[in-house]
Scaffold this active site. Structure first.
Site, PDB file in Angstrom:
ATOM      1  N   CYS A   1       3.121  -4.947   6.909  1.00  0.00           N
ATOM      2  CA  CYS A   1       2.750  -4.627   5.531  1.00  0.00           C
ATOM      3  C   CYS A   1       3.925  -4.039   4.762  1.00  0.00           C
ATOM      4  O   CYS A   1       4.961  -3.686   5.333  1.00  0.00           O
ATOM      5  CB  CYS A   1       1.573  -3.652   5.514  1.00  0.00           C
ATOM      6  SG  CYS A   1      -0.024  -4.452   5.787  1.00  0.00           S
TER       7      CYS A   1
ATOM      8  N   HIS B   1       0.830  -1.209   0.000  1.00  0.00           N
ATOM      9  CA  HIS B   1       0.000   0.000   0.000  1.00  0.00           C
ATOM     10  C   HIS B   1       0.860   1.253   0.000  1.00  0.00           C
ATOM     11  O   HIS B   1       2.082   1.202   0.145  1.00  0.00           O
ATOM     12  CB  HIS B   1      -0.946   0.001   1.210  1.00  0.00           C
ATOM     13  CG  HIS B   1      -0.256  -0.012   2.544  1.00  0.00           C
ATOM     14  ND1 HIS B   1       0.251   1.124   3.131  1.00  0.00           N
ATOM     15  CD2 HIS B   1      -0.012  -1.029   3.410  1.00  0.00           C
ATOM     16  CE1 HIS B   1       0.778   0.824   4.305  1.00  0.00           C
ATOM     17  NE2 HIS B   1       0.644  -0.484   4.504  1.00  0.00           N
TER      18      HIS B   1
END
Length: 224
Positions: free
Chosen positions: A112, A96
């Protein structure tokens, strides 16, 4: 041939298309006590302007640190996922954007993979759901450029590969390169763990690089 490869110690994402590197970007990864996982996955979700449903473990961390505990963060300038979310087939993890670009190339996330907002915007349009994603943990990288041999060694940020000397010996034996390497240079690079590719060809002198910078031409390497 096609898909995403992320080498965790290297903190780099490579996007392959038709067997060629199409794009390469630096990434931010999980901190030592919250590491990014290794393995084979796929892009399961593509979402623009995502909502962040805060995992319970992160809510607990917010509470321990005396922060305001959030359970859900809507799209906008305070959403740490940025404007693009590529969710992986392992629940809770994804690639992301970020509202903290300075965290790129650092180990600061909760597992992440963060990309600079400009980079993730380009990658988002290039990949589809189902795109394979390979997360590797390779501290040692070896490359050949004609007769020249280069070695790159990264820090063991997740304490998963404490020694790479044996791996290098095996790799150079497999590739018939062991007799073409200056092992003193190789051992120095291993000890420094700088994450920079440096030449280790037998007969090469690092001082030649300084001479080249001063305007001297580098003589060709002897034929092997």
């Amino acid at each position: 041939d096609d898909g995403i490869v992320i080498n965790l110690p290297q903190r780099m994402l490579f996007f392959f298309k038709n067997g060629q590197t199409s794009r390469a970007y630096p990434v931010g990864l999980g901190k030592q006590d919250w590491p990014t996982p290794s393995g084979r996955f796929k892009i399961a979700v593509k979402e623009e302007n995502p909502v962040w449903d805060v995992p319970k473990a992160i809510q607990d961390e917010m509470q321990r640190e005396g922060k305001v505990v959030k359970t859900r963060v809507p799209p906008g300038p305070e959403n740490p996922l940025g404007k693009h979310w590529l969710g992986l087939s392992i629940g809770g993890y994804g690639i992301h954007g970020t509202i903290a670009p300075s965290s790129i190339y650092q180990f600061q996330t909760h597992g992440c993979i963060r990309l600079h907002p400009d980079d993730v915007a380009v990658l988002f349009t290039a990949v589809e759901r189902g795109t394979p994603v390979l997360l590797l943990y390779r501290r040692l990288l070896l490359a050949r450029l004609g007769a020249r041999i280069f070695l790159e060694v990264h820090r063991d940020s997740y304490s998963k590969q404490p020694g790479v000397e044996k791996e290098l010996r095996q790799l150079t034996e497999d590739e018939n390169l062991a007799t073409r390497i200056d092992w003193a240079l190789a051992e120095d690079i291993i000890s420094r763990r700088q994450g920079i590719a440096r030449e280790i060809t037998k007969g090469y002198s690092p001082t030649l690089d300084h001479e080249a910078a001063a305007g001297y031409s580098r003589p060709p390497l002897p034929k092997q």
